[in-house]
Enzyme design. Structure first.
Site, short mmCIF file in Angstrom:
data_model
loop_
_atom_site.label_atom_id
_atom_site.label_comp_id
_atom_site.label_asym_id
_atom_site.label_seq_id
_atom_site.Cartn_x
_atom_site.Cartn_y
_atom_site.Cartn_z
N HIS A 31 -6.97 -12.90 -8.05
CA HIS A 31 -7.72 -11.87 -7.34
C HIS A 31 -9.15 -11.84 -7.86
O HIS A 31 -9.40 -12.03 -9.05
CB HIS A 31 -7.07 -10.49 -7.53
CG HIS A 31 -7.52 -9.49 -6.53
ND1 HIS A 31 -8.75 -8.86 -6.61
CD2 HIS A 31 -6.93 -9.00 -5.41
CE1 HIS A 31 -8.89 -8.03 -5.58
NE2 HIS A 31 -7.79 -8.09 -4.84
N LYS A 57 0.85 -1.19 0.00
CA LYS A 57 0.00 0.00 0.00
C LYS A 57 0.88 1.24 0.00
O LYS A 57 1.86 1.28 0.74
CB LYS A 57 -0.93 0.01 1.23
CG LYS A 57 -1.89 -1.17 1.32
CD LYS A 57 -2.96 -1.13 0.25
CE LYS A 57 -3.94 -2.28 0.40
NZ LYS A 57 -5.01 -2.23 -0.62
#
Length: 446
Positions: A291, A173
């Site tokens: 994902h 992140k």
């Protein structure tokens, strides 16, 4: 005449007499108007998706229909009305009645072909209101053509030398917009703190002008090597190669040729067949993390689309070694039962197809670790983003807090007790709380 033939076909001993080994059986939730004939509707659905059309066509002979038409296996009304009085008293959504319908599709129609499977079992009928695909039961005659996960749960554990505990994942992140040198620093901190698998976010696939595949693979694998000297454990780096399908193999080989040890794809962006092509390619020698972004577009409606169980089955069949599912505790609104079903679907026996490691993410914090182990056992990948990177002491401390929580659970030590000897865990519990405690902390506010 068409209607009579439908009833005649349906009332054959198809329920008990059809060859299930040569049928992929789809289970649907179907809504029908109060006085609509569900027997004809079920048969029409199956004919539309196999040999027929909205009217009879000359070439749809009895022989063609016998071999290649669908077979209605069962029709079950919910609630199970048996008399007209109860039907007349019932008040439902828009005066609808709902049914679970099971229809078998011949394997020869769709053998070894996921796109054709989807076209056959969903296809045109998905334009109908109130129709949702709940499940697909695959016979061995269909599944035998698929390799499935190349590594599966045991293969991933062998690479990581990590047994008898849940595995820990971290997403770098910010999600995108960072350069390889920034990513390398974050990667090193999380890896050195004890993370097993670090992945790119789903939003930074392929080559970006600010972050090329070769650059981030080299930087992150160098960070993994330095971290291994500290923690004594390897780290998998799942580099997101999501791109136009014509570039997927090239991107995967960039990862492998630059020392990468795992790839990631956004499954619904590239398609199940693209995942399968990667998984079954002998040159792709690393695990695939799938994902699930975009999954909710066709699973969230209670009356349309398909269930997340179907999605998990298809991801596993296509060859994902790891696949993301959302738990009900964090920032997603999944039901507990669907979450548990998806965990089971990932790992349940599926002929010779290896089990797929379920990956749970979306608001995961250390205070949830005991709950995840109660739900899933040790064969689960805990996906953590901000729960590591937003730790007040930094990402390495955030990772250490998770490993301390995992260690406590594996040794039957309460997390509050473990926190007395682990400052990183203590701070995490103070910031985000502990599942099941009655306090004012927001367990999921990350």
């Amino acid at each position: 005449m068409k209607q009579n033939r439908m009833f005649s076909d349906l009332l054959n001993p198809l329920y008990e007499g059809c060859d299930l080994e040569n049928l992929c059986v789809a289970t649907y939730l179907v809504g029908a108007e109060k006085d609509e004939g569900i027997v004809i509707k079920a048969q029409s659905i199956g004919i539309e998706q196999t040999t027929g059309s909205w009217v009879d066509v000359p070439a749809e002979t009895d022989e063609v229909r016998s071999k290649y038409c669908s077979k209605v296996i069962g029709i079950y009304e919910v609630p199970a009305y048996e008399n007209q009085t109860n039907v007349n008293l019932a008040v439902g959504k828009d005066d609808l009645r709902f049914y679970v319908i099971r229809i078998g599709y011949p394997v020869d129609n769709i053998r070894n072909n996921i796109p054709l499977l989807i076209a056959s079992i969903t296809g045109n009928i998905m334009s109908m209101p109130y129709l949702k695909l709940l499940d697909i039961d695959f016979p061995e005659s269909f599944v035998k053509d698929f390799q499935g996960p190349k590594f599966g749960i045991n293969g991933i554990r062998d690479i990581l030398h990590a047994y008898n505990r849940p595995l820990l994942n971290n997403m770098i992140k910010p999600c995108t917009g960072y350069t390889p040198d920034v990513g390398e620093k974050l990667f090193y901190e999380a890896s050195a703190g004890g993370v097993d698998i670090i992945k790119d976010d789903e939003l930074i696939g392929g080559d970006r002008v600010f972050n090329k595949i070769e650059d981030r693979v080299k930087a992150n694998m160098a960070a993994a090597k330095r971290a291994e000297e500290i923690k004594g454990e390897p780290t998998l780096y799942a580099c997101n190669i999501t791109d136009d399908v014509t570039k997927l193999k090239e991107n995967a080989m960039k990862v492998i040729n630059n020392g990468g040890n795992c790839i990631m794809v956004d499954v619904h962006g590239v398609g199940y067949s693209a995942v399968r092509a990667l998984a079954e390619d002998p040159e792709i020698t690393v695990p695939i993390l799938g994902h699930s972004c975009f999954n909710g577009a066709f699973t969230s409606s209670p009356y349309q689309g398909m269930s997340s169980k179907v999605v998990a089955k298809l991801a596993r069949l296509a060859g994902c070694d790891i696949y993301l599912t959302q738990p009900p505790y964090g920032k997603f609104d999944n039901t507990f039962d669907n979450y548990i079903i998806n965990l089971i679907t990932s790992k349940a026996k599926m002929y010779d197809i290896k089990p797929m490691l379920p990956f749970v993410g979306g608001g995961v914090v250390p205070g949830l670790v005991p709950k995840f182990l109660d739900d899933a056992g040790i064969d689960v990948l805990l996906g953590v983003g901000a729960g590591i990177h937003a730790h007040p002491m930094g990402p390495q401390a955030g990772a250490k807090a998770f490993r301390a929580a995992i260690d406590a659970c594996m040794n039957d030590v309460p997390l509050r007790e473990k926190a007395k000897e682990c400052k990183e865990l203590e701070i995490s519990l103070e910031k985000w709380g502990l599942y099941g405690e009655d306090h004012s902390k927001n367990l999921y506010a990350i």
